[in-house]
Scaffold this motif. Sequence first.
Motif, mmCIF file in Angstrom:
data_model
loop_
_atom_site.group_PDB
_atom_site.id
_atom_site.type_symbol
_atom_site.label_atom_id
_atom_site.label_comp_id
_atom_site.label_asym_id
_atom_site.label_seq_id
_atom_site.Cartn_x
_atom_site.Cartn_y
_atom_site.Cartn_z
ATOM 1 N N GLY A 44 75.421 44.502 37.419
ATOM 2 C CA GLY A 44 74.153 44.057 37.960
ATOM 3 C C GLY A 44 74.221 43.928 39.472
ATOM 4 N N GLN A 45 73.228 43.247 40.026
ATOM 5 C CA GLN A 45 73.165 43.097 41.473
ATOM 6 C C GLN A 45 73.700 41.728 41.886
ATOM 7 O OE1 GLN A 45 68.972 43.901 42.135
ATOM 8 N NE2 GLN A 45 69.515 45.906 42.947
ATOM 9 N N VAL A 46 74.277 41.699 43.076
ATOM 10 C CA VAL A 46 74.801 40.457 43.622
ATOM 11 C C VAL A 46 73.988 40.110 44.869
ATOM 12 C CG1 VAL A 46 76.588 41.574 45.015
ATOM 13 C CG2 VAL A 46 76.901 39.236 44.281
ATOM 14 N N SER A 47 73.708 38.833 45.049
ATOM 15 C CA SER A 47 72.916 38.371 46.180
ATOM 16 C C SER A 47 73.791 38.241 47.418
ATOM 17 C CB SER A 47 72.280 37.016 45.863
ATOM 18 O OG SER A 47 71.704 36.460 47.035
ATOM 19 N N ILE A 48 73.391 38.905 48.498
ATOM 20 C CA ILE A 48 74.165 38.802 49.735
ATOM 21 C C ILE A 48 73.948 37.442 50.395
ATOM 22 C CG2 ILE A 48 74.281 41.272 50.164
ATOM 23 C CD1 ILE A 48 72.014 40.945 52.213
ATOM 24 N N ASN A 49 72.961 36.697 49.951
ATOM 25 C CA ASN A 49 72.699 35.370 50.499
ATOM 26 C C ASN A 49 73.382 34.250 49.729
ATOM 27 O OD1 ASN A 49 71.029 35.919 52.785
ATOM 28 N ND2 ASN A 49 69.382 36.456 51.375
ATOM 29 N N ASP A 50 73.801 34.510 48.510
ATOM 30 C CA ASP A 50 74.370 33.454 47.679
ATOM 31 C C ASP A 50 75.795 33.728 47.198
ATOM 32 O OD1 ASP A 50 71.936 31.960 47.769
ATOM 33 O OD2 ASP A 50 71.107 33.285 46.232
ATOM 34 N N ALA A 51 76.225 34.966 47.224
ATOM 35 C CA ALA A 51 77.526 35.331 46.656
ATOM 36 C C ALA A 51 78.675 34.848 47.528
ATOM 37 C CB ALA A 51 77.608 36.841 46.495
ATOM 38 N N THR A 52 79.790 34.572 46.883
ATOM 39 C CA THR A 52 81.014 34.243 47.608
ATOM 40 C C THR A 52 81.649 35.539 48.109
ATOM 41 O OG1 THR A 52 82.409 34.445 45.635
ATOM 42 C CG2 THR A 52 81.429 32.267 46.076
ATOM 43 N N ALA A 53 82.625 35.414 48.970
ATOM 44 C CA ALA A 53 83.329 36.594 49.480
ATOM 45 C C ALA A 53 83.995 37.350 48.334
ATOM 46 C CB ALA A 53 84.359 36.189 50.528
ATOM 47 N N GLU A 54 84.541 36.632 47.381
ATOM 48 C CA GLU A 54 85.200 37.275 46.241
ATOM 49 C C GLU A 54 84.200 38.067 45.411
ATOM 50 O OE1 GLU A 54 85.585 34.015 47.053
ATOM 51 O OE2 GLU A 54 87.668 34.038 47.743
ATOM 52 N N GLN A 55 83.031 37.496 45.197
ATOM 53 C CA GLN A 55 82.001 38.192 44.420
ATOM 54 C C GLN A 55 81.513 39.438 45.147
ATOM 55 O OE1 GLN A 55 79.404 34.797 44.092
ATOM 56 N NE2 GLN A 55 79.932 34.468 41.937
ATOM 57 N N LEU A 56 81.342 39.346 46.457
ATOM 58 C CA LEU A 56 80.913 40.509 47.234
ATOM 59 C C LEU A 56 81.968 41.602 47.205
ATOM 60 C CD1 LEU A 56 79.323 38.696 50.300
ATOM 61 C CD2 LEU A 56 78.118 40.091 48.615
ATOM 62 N N ALA A 57 83.216 41.226 47.384
ATOM 63 C CA ALA A 57 84.305 42.212 47.381
ATOM 64 C C ALA A 57 84.399 42.909 46.031
ATOM 65 C CB ALA A 57 85.629 41.539 47.726
ATOM 66 N N GLN A 58 84.169 42.174 44.977
ATOM 67 C CA GLN A 58 84.261 42.742 43.635
ATOM 68 C C GLN A 58 83.075 43.651 43.329
ATOM 69 O OE1 GLN A 58 84.260 39.856 40.428
ATOM 70 N NE2 GLN A 58 85.971 40.929 39.486
ATOM 71 N N ALA A 59 81.912 43.304 43.833
ATOM 72 C CA ALA A 59 80.700 44.046 43.487
ATOM 73 C C ALA A 59 80.481 45.275 44.344
ATOM 74 C CB ALA A 59 79.480 43.133 43.615
ATOM 75 N N MET A 60 80.922 45.239 45.597
ATOM 76 C CA MET A 60 80.594 46.308 46.530
ATOM 77 C C MET A 60 81.677 47.371 46.605
ATOM 78 S SD MET A 60 78.890 44.035 49.581
ATOM 79 C CE MET A 60 78.398 45.445 50.573
ATOM 80 N N ASN A 61 81.239 48.605 46.668
ATOM 81 C CA ASN A 61 82.139 49.753 46.787
ATOM 82 C C ASN A 61 82.516 49.916 48.259
ATOM 83 O OD1 ASN A 61 83.520 52.115 46.439
ATOM 84 N ND2 ASN A 61 81.718 53.359 46.044
ATOM 85 N N GLY A 62 83.814 49.911 48.562
ATOM 86 C CA GLY A 62 84.282 50.098 49.931
ATOM 87 C C GLY A 62 84.398 48.809 50.716
ATOM 88 N N ILE A 63 84.257 47.678 50.048
ATOM 89 C CA ILE A 63 84.358 46.372 50.695
ATOM 90 C C ILE A 63 85.528 45.616 50.090
ATOM 91 C CG2 ILE A 63 83.241 44.116 50.994
ATOM 92 C CD1 ILE A 63 81.822 46.082 52.630
ATOM 93 N N GLY A 64 86.452 45.225 50.943
ATOM 94 C CA GLY A 64 87.555 44.384 50.510
ATOM 95 C C GLY A 64 87.246 42.935 50.827
#
Length: 107
Positions: A44-64
Amino acid sequence: MIKSTFHACCLTLALSGALCTTALMAAEAHDATPAKQLSSPVTGQVSINDATAEQLAQAMNGIGLKKAQAIVSYREEYGRFTALEQLTEVPGIGSALVERNSGRLKL
């Protein structure tokens, strides 16, 4: 005789391949530990305003984790994002990266 031997060999190879595949799938299912299950990508989609760094790294392609932390730091310093394209203001995040992940993100 040669034709029936050939068919027997083909059948044997096909069956052994199917058995190997089944055994491999069973081994992988048995080996799935809770830690491995937690590391699966976010669906699904992750909120760039609410997600933690770990959630963003896990959800996004090319983002560590480092770039994901930069997104969170930017958000904490400048406030909530009002458009996905604002991610390009974060150092290390380009428009191609935002475009590639647009389907995975929401505000």
